[in-house]
Design a protein around this motif. Structure first.
Motif, mmCIF file in Angstrom:
data_model
loop_
_atom_site.group_PDB
_atom_site.id
_atom_site.type_symbol
_atom_site.label_atom_id
_atom_site.label_comp_id
_atom_site.label_asym_id
_atom_site.label_seq_id
_atom_site.Cartn_x
_atom_site.Cartn_y
_atom_site.Cartn_z
ATOM 1 N N PHE A 112 0.931 -1.057 0.071
ATOM 2 C CA PHE A 112 0.044 0.272 -0.150
ATOM 3 C C PHE A 112 0.921 1.246 -0.024
ATOM 4 N N ARG A 113 0.580 2.315 -0.834
ATOM 5 C CA ARG A 113 1.334 3.506 -0.642
ATOM 6 C C ARG A 113 1.182 4.219 0.623
ATOM 7 N N ASN A 114 2.141 4.885 1.009
ATOM 8 C CA ASN A 114 1.989 5.657 2.240
ATOM 9 C C ASN A 114 0.947 7.011 2.048
ATOM 10 N N PRO A 115 0.327 7.476 2.971
ATOM 11 C CA PRO A 115 -0.623 8.504 2.756
ATOM 12 C C PRO A 115 -0.082 9.834 2.254
ATOM 13 N N PRO A 116 -0.569 10.452 1.222
ATOM 14 C CA PRO A 116 0.113 11.766 0.829
ATOM 15 C C PRO A 116 -0.198 12.832 1.454
ATOM 16 N N ALA A 117 0.447 14.191 1.260
ATOM 17 C CA ALA A 117 0.081 15.232 1.987
ATOM 18 C C ALA A 117 -0.948 15.792 1.341
ATOM 19 N N TRP A 118 -2.107 15.669 1.964
ATOM 20 C CA TRP A 118 -3.434 16.202 1.450
ATOM 21 C C TRP A 118 -3.971 17.582 1.980
ATOM 22 N N PRO A 119 -4.500 18.148 1.209
ATOM 23 C CA PRO A 119 -4.790 19.521 1.516
ATOM 24 C C PRO A 119 -6.091 19.506 3.001
ATOM 25 N N ALA A 120 -6.212 20.504 3.703
ATOM 26 C CA ALA A 120 -7.081 20.587 4.626
ATOM 27 C C ALA A 120 -8.526 20.747 4.015
ATOM 28 N N ASP A 121 -9.505 20.457 4.827
ATOM 29 C CA ASP A 121 -10.837 20.514 4.433
ATOM 30 C C ASP A 121 -11.227 21.868 3.981
ATOM 31 N N ASP A 122 -10.733 22.964 4.488
ATOM 32 C CA ASP A 122 -11.268 24.538 4.105
ATOM 33 C C ASP A 122 -10.555 24.788 2.829
ATOM 34 N N GLU A 123 -9.391 24.098 2.520
ATOM 35 C CA GLU A 123 -8.752 24.385 1.387
ATOM 36 C C GLU A 123 -9.598 23.452 0.086
ATOM 37 N N LEU A 124 -9.866 22.502 0.360
ATOM 38 C CA LEU A 124 -10.613 21.528 -0.521
ATOM 39 C C LEU A 124 -11.970 22.121 -0.811
ATOM 40 N N GLN A 125 -12.539 22.899 0.105
ATOM 41 C CA GLN A 125 -13.600 23.583 -0.025
ATOM 42 C C GLN A 125 -13.657 24.666 -0.956
ATOM 43 N N GLN A 126 -12.327 25.587 -1.137
ATOM 44 C CA GLN A 126 -12.288 26.347 -2.153
ATOM 45 C C GLN A 126 -12.180 26.202 -3.455
ATOM 46 N N VAL A 127 -11.720 24.814 -3.848
ATOM 47 C CA VAL A 127 -11.439 24.432 -5.017
ATOM 48 C C VAL A 127 -12.781 24.522 -6.142
ATOM 49 N N GLU A 128 -12.391 25.318 -7.179
ATOM 50 C CA GLU A 128 -13.350 25.383 -8.203
ATOM 51 C C GLU A 128 -13.392 24.446 -9.298
ATOM 52 N N ALA A 129 -12.150 23.742 -9.631
ATOM 53 C CA ALA A 129 -12.263 22.915 -10.748
ATOM 54 C C ALA A 129 -11.359 21.669 -10.442
ATOM 55 N N VAL A 130 -11.953 20.610 -10.785
ATOM 56 C CA VAL A 130 -11.016 19.331 -10.577
ATOM 57 C C VAL A 130 -10.684 18.777 -11.969
ATOM 58 N N LEU A 131 -9.245 18.658 -12.402
ATOM 59 C CA LEU A 131 -8.818 18.310 -13.872
ATOM 60 C C LEU A 131 -8.411 16.905 -13.619
ATOM 61 N N TYR A 132 -8.902 16.100 -14.460
ATOM 62 C CA TYR A 132 -8.342 14.559 -14.469
ATOM 63 C C TYR A 132 -7.672 14.429 -15.718
#
Length: 360
Positions: A136-156
Motif C-alpha cells: 500500500f502507498r503511504n498517505p500523501p500530503a493532503w490539503p485541509a478540508d477548508d482548502e478543498l472547499q475552495q477548489v473551483e475545478a478538478v482536472l483529470y
C-alpha cells in the motif's frame, strides 16, 4: 474508514440526481472503429508506431546524490537541495500532494486540483494490488478540508486508478466543476456533478483562466484485470495547459515521449511551469512497452526543452508513490539528477518533496 463511510453515505443520499454533462470538441482526436462487433470505438494516440528516443541511459543510471538523503538506498528519501523558484511572476502557486496530484492556485486565487487521489486505489482494486504486490502507498500530503472547499475545478488526465479515485469525488462533492477527457463521465457516480468532457485541443474558461486539454501518448482502461480489450481505450487521455494573463502551466498527465510535445509548444508557445512525469518507465519484463507510455527522466528533460519550459517540476516518484514499475521510491529522481548533468540540460529543475508548495 470514516472517509469511506462518508462517501458511501453521500452516494446513497445523492445517487438519484443526474449528472450535468457537456462535451467540447477539439482537433486531432483520433478514434478508430473496433474490429470487434458491438464494441465501442477506440481512441488512438496522436503519433502511433515506433518512437525515437533522443537519449537513453543504459548503465549506472542511479548513482547516489548528496542532496537526496535516504534511509535505505533510493528508498524513504528527502530532497534537501534548494527550492528557490527559477522564475518569478507566473502567478501560479504549486503544491505537490504526491504521485500525480497537485493543488494549483492562480494569481486571482482560483484553486484547481489535478488528478486527486488521496489514499489508495478504489476498493477492491487496492486490495488486489496489495495481494499481488504486497504494498500500500503511504498517505500523501493532503490539503485541509477548508482548502478543498475552495477548489473551483478538478482536472483529470485519464481514468487509470492512480489518477482517478471515486472516493475523492464523493469527498469533494458537487461544488467543483469537473473537467475530464472524452467518454469519462460514465465513470462518475450519479449525484448532480457538473462535468465537462473535452477532446484534444478543446478549451474552456474559468474566471480569467483558459484551460486547454492537449494530447498525451498513453492509453486508458478501468477494469480489475488490466489490458483486456473490452475496456481499453474507450476513454480519452491527455494533459492540460492552464493559461492566465499570457502565463502558462502545463501538466502532462501520464505520457510517453513522442512528437506531441513539440506540437503543443507550436500551438500555445513556451510554458512557464511544466509538471512532468519521470516514473513508471521501468519494468524488468516489459520495459519497451512501459517506456512507450511513460517518460524516462531523460525523456522528460527532452520534453521540457521542446515545450520551452522555464521551470520543470517532476512528479511520480516519492515516499507516497505506488512505485509501479519503478526500482524504488526515489530511483527516478536520482536518475533525473544524474541525466541532467550527463545531458547538460538547461531547463531549470525545481525538485519538491510531497507536501511542498512554491509560489512561481
Amino acid at each position: 474508514m470514516q472517509r469511506i463511510i462518508l462517501g458511501l453515505l453521500l452516494t446513497t443520499l445523492t445517487g438519484c440526481a443526474a449528472n450535468h454533462v457537456s462535451r467540447l470538441d477539439g482537433e486531432g482526436t483520433t478514434i478508430k472503429h473496433s474490429s470487434h462487433e458491438g464494441q465501442q470505438q477506440r481512441v488512438t494516440n496522436l503519433f502511433t508506431g515506433k518512437h525515437d528516443y533522443p537519449v537513453t541511459c543504459s548503465a549506472d543510471c542511479y548513482p547516489p546524490h548528496p542532496q537526496v538523503v535516504c534511509e535505505q538506498p533510493a528508498e524513504n528519501c528527502q530532497y534537501t537541495g534548494p527550492k528557490r523558484p527559477a522564475i518569478s511572476g507566473s502567478g501560479f502557486t504549486v503544491r505537490w500532494l504526491g504521485h500525480a496530484s497537485f493543488l494549483i492556485q492562480t494569481a486571482n486565487n482560483t484553486s484547481l486540483l489535478l488528478d486527486p487521489v488521496s489514499d489508495q486505489f478504489d476498493w477492491p482494486v487496492d486490495w488486489a494490488f496489495r495481494l499481488s504486490d504486497g504494498f500500500f502507498r503511504n498517505p500523501p500530503a493532503w490539503p485541509a478540508d477548508d482548502e478543498l472547499q475552495q477548489v473551483e475545478a478538478v482536472l483529470y488526465s485519464h481514468v487509470h486508478y492512480d489518477h482517478f479515485n471515486k472516493a475523492d469525488i464523493n469527498a469533494l462533492g458537487t461544488k467543483p466543476h469537473y473537467l475530464v477527457p472524452l467518454n469519462f463521465a460514465e465513470h462518475f457516480p450519479s449525484g448532480g456533478y457538473h462535468i465537462t468532457e473535452m477532446a484534444w485541443y478543446a478549451n474552456t474558461s474559468l474566471n480569467d483562466l483558459t484551460i486547454h486539454f492537449v494530447p498525451a501518448n498513453h492509453f486508458s482502461s478501468r477494469i480489475w484485470v488490466p489490458y483486456l480489450y473490452e475496456d481499453q481505450n474507450k476513454t480519452l487521455w491527455g494533459g492540460w495547459v492552464i493559461e492566465q494573463g499570457g502565463k502558462r502551466l502545463f501538466f502532462a498527465g501520464d505520457t510517453g515521449y513522442s512528437p506531441h510535445f513539440k506540437k503543443i509548444q507550436q500551438r500555445y508557445g513556451d510554458m512557464d511551469v511544466c509538471l512532468l512525469p519521470i516514473a513508471s518507465y521501468y519494468h524488468p519484463q516489459d520495459g519497451e512497452w512501459y517506456c512507450y507510455v511513460h517518460t524516462t527522466p531523460e525523456d522528460a528533460l527532452i520534453a521540457a526543452q521542446e515545450l520551452g519550459c522555464k521551470v520543470m517540476i517532476p512528479w511520480g516518484y516519492g515516499n507516497a508513490s505506488w512505485k509501479m514499475g519503478d526500482i524504488s521510491s526515489h530511483s527516478p529522481l536520482l536518475r533525473l539528477l544524474h541525466m541532467q548533468q550527463e545531458m547538460n540540460a538547461t531547463t531549470p529543475l525545481l525538485i519538491l518533496n510531497e507536501g511542498d508548495e512554491v509560489a512561481l
